[in-house]
Motif scaffolding. Structure first.
Motif, PDB file in Angstrom:
ATOM      1  N   SER A   1       6.888   4.375   0.698  1.00 49.76           N
ATOM      2  CA  SER A   1       5.616   4.882   0.171  1.00 49.76           C
ATOM      3  C   SER A   1       5.797   6.280  -0.404  1.00 49.76           C
ATOM      4  CB  SER A   1       4.553   4.925   1.267  1.00 49.76           C
ATOM      5  OG  SER A   1       4.096   3.639   1.594  1.00 49.76           O
ATOM      6  N   GLY A   2       4.843   6.652  -1.260  1.00 50.16           N
ATOM      7  CA  GLY A   2       4.885   7.958  -1.891  1.00 50.16           C
ATOM      8  C   GLY A   2       3.777   8.869  -1.403  1.00 50.16           C
ATOM      9  N   HIS A   3       3.273   9.693  -2.304  1.00 51.45           N
ATOM     10  CA  HIS A   3       2.252  10.670  -1.949  1.00 51.45           C
ATOM     11  C   HIS A   3       0.964   9.991  -1.484  1.00 51.45           C
ATOM     12  CE1 HIS A   3       0.925  14.839  -1.995  1.00 51.45           C
ATOM     13  NE2 HIS A   3      -0.175  14.498  -2.642  1.00 51.45           N
ATOM     14  N   THR A   4       0.749   8.777  -1.934  1.00 55.71           N
ATOM     15  CA  THR A   4      -0.470   8.045  -1.582  1.00 55.71           C
ATOM     16  C   THR A   4      -0.226   7.023  -0.482  1.00 55.71           C
ATOM     17  OG1 THR A   4      -0.029   6.485  -3.364  1.00 55.71           O
ATOM     18  CG2 THR A   4      -1.486   8.336  -3.868  1.00 55.71           C
ATOM     19  N   HIS A   5       0.637   7.339   0.466  1.00 57.58           N
ATOM     20  CA  HIS A   5       0.894   6.402   1.558  1.00 57.58           C
ATOM     21  C   HIS A   5      -0.384   6.052   2.317  1.00 57.58           C
ATOM     22  CE1 HIS A   5       1.176  10.387   3.508  1.00 57.58           C
ATOM     23  NE2 HIS A   5       0.742   9.773   4.605  1.00 57.58           N
ATOM     24  N   HIS A   6      -1.354   6.960   2.290  1.00 54.67           N
ATOM     25  CA  HIS A   6      -2.628   6.715   2.978  1.00 54.67           C
ATOM     26  C   HIS A   6      -3.456   5.644   2.275  1.00 54.67           C
ATOM     27  CE1 HIS A   6      -3.096   9.915   0.033  1.00 54.67           C
ATOM     28  NE2 HIS A   6      -4.359   9.590  -0.082  1.00 54.67           N
ATOM     29  N   TRP A   7      -3.114   5.313   1.028  1.00 52.82           N
ATOM     30  CA  TRP A   7      -3.785   4.222   0.316  1.00 52.82           C
ATOM     31  C   TRP A   7      -2.906   2.983   0.220  1.00 52.82           C
ATOM     32  CZ3 TRP A   7      -5.492   8.128  -3.884  1.00 52.82           C
ATOM     33  CH2 TRP A   7      -6.700   8.720  -3.507  1.00 52.82           C
ATOM     34  N   ASP A   8      -1.640   3.158  -0.181  1.00 51.87           N
ATOM     35  CA  ASP A   8      -0.831   1.951  -0.387  1.00 51.87           C
ATOM     36  C   ASP A   8      -0.389   1.306   0.923  1.00 51.87           C
ATOM     37  OD1 ASP A   8       1.744   3.209   0.309  1.00 51.87           O
ATOM     38  OD2 ASP A   8       1.695   4.125  -1.676  1.00 51.87           O
ATOM     39  N   ARG A   9      -0.548   2.042   2.033  1.00 55.13           N
ATOM     40  CA  ARG A   9      -0.332   1.468   3.370  1.00 55.13           C
ATOM     41  C   ARG A   9      -1.597   1.679   4.201  1.00 55.13           C
ATOM     42  NH1 ARG A   9       5.046   1.460   4.907  1.00 55.13           N
ATOM     43  NH2 ARG A   9       4.320   0.643   6.900  1.00 55.13           N
ATOM     44  N   LEU A  10      -2.724   1.354   3.607  1.00 56.95           N
ATOM     45  CA  LEU A  10      -4.025   1.712   4.154  1.00 56.95           C
ATOM     46  C   LEU A  10      -4.217   1.244   5.590  1.00 56.95           C
ATOM     47  CD1 LEU A  10      -6.889   2.889   3.732  1.00 56.95           C
ATOM     48  CD2 LEU A  10      -7.572   0.623   2.898  1.00 56.95           C
ATOM     49  N   GLU A  11      -3.980  -0.022   5.871  1.00 57.26           N
ATOM     50  CA  GLU A  11      -4.228  -0.537   7.221  1.00 57.26           C
ATOM     51  C   GLU A  11      -3.322   0.133   8.243  1.00 57.26           C
ATOM     52  OE1 GLU A  11      -4.118  -4.760   7.462  1.00 57.26           O
ATOM     53  OE2 GLU A  11      -5.720  -5.053   5.996  1.00 57.26           O
TER      54      GLU A  11
END
Length: 269
Positions: free
Chosen positions: A242-252
């Motif tokens: 994951s990148g800077h948006t790990h909080h979205w692309d790995r949301l669950e």
């Protein structure tokens, strides 16, 4: 609408849920509403307070300069206005820099600290990223700037697999009735560039969670590792792939991890 006067400016916030308060601080150029996908997981356990940092959303947009210390003072003023003595503090990107300054300036106000895709000092690379974003926001059409931003914060695999969703986000940027003014975006960029807590974070004693994507090219992994080395009791979780948006692309996974941390550090007395 919920506004408070704090630290010489007007701050807008929204509230959801019940329980111990958690202050949610979003990153560069983003309003508090961007926390929506996380608040859905938190709100049945916590009183979620989503903050529009100065310069964004419905908060005032004064001329710069801004600093992360200044925005931390904005937030502690919000706590005062809401008569909240202690809260969980969680920040993403620029929000995490603000959160660091809150923990340093007002340690007694911080029940727990969550720092996501963070840094304690810009190196030449990260400084250049913020400078490039500031220049792009100043000169590029909104949809083209959004594309530049997406290329930086998302991984290539996410970008390739979610082209339709990302294109829709760029189209939405064109419909924004009151886009963030250039002066405010540049002032937030400068706050990010001048943020400097190196050598100070060892004073933080609040339970701390640090998360980062190992493919983050915006605020790379080594920056979060440096923070974890200073805050001795910190928990560091790396989202592989994951990148800077790990909080979205790995949301669950992100919501599960962060909610577990918050629940473990509630005041049950």
């Amino acid at each position: 609408m919920p506004f408070v006067q704090t630290n010489g400016t007007e701050l807008h916030y929204t509230e959801r849920g019940i329980g111990e308060p958690i202050i949610l601080l979003m990153g560069l150029g983003a309003p508090g509403s961007v926390w929506e996908e996380h608040v859905r997981a938190y709100e049945s356990h916590f009183r979620c307070i989503l903050v529009d940092n100065r310069g964004t959303g419905r908060s005032a947009k004064p001329e710069g300069p801004y600093t992360t210390k200044m925005m931390a003072a904005d937030t502690t003023g919000l706590l005062d206005a809401l008569k909240i003595g202690e809260a969980h503090i969680s920040g993403i990107s620029m929000g995490s820099a603000i959160a660091q300054e809150i923990a340093l300036a007002a340690p007694g106000r911080v029940r727990s600290l969550s720092l996501h895709c963070s840094w304690q000092q810009c190196d030449n690379y990260t400084r250049s990223v913020f400078e490039t974003l500031g220049s792009g926001y100043s000169h590029m059409p909104a949809d083209e700037f959004q594309k530049l931003l997406q290329l930086i914060i998302y991984t290539p695999s996410y970008f390739n697999q979610n082209g339709g969703k990302l294109e829709a986000a760029r189209d939405t940027a064109l419909l924004e009735e009151q886009p963030m003014p250039v002066h405010a975006f540049l002032a937030q960029c400068e706050a990010c560039i001048t943020h400097h807590t190196t050598g100070q974070l060892g004073a933080i004693t609040a339970p701390t969670l640090i998360t980062v994507g190992d493919r983050d090219i915006f605020t790379p992994l080594r920056l979060s590792q440096s923070i974890a080395a200073e805050i001795k009791q910190a928990e560091l979780h790396v989202f592989e792939g994951s990148g800077h948006t790990h909080h979205w692309d790995r949301l669950e996974d992100f919501n599960r991890l962060t909610l577990d941390f918050l629940l473990r550090h509630r005041n049950l007395v």
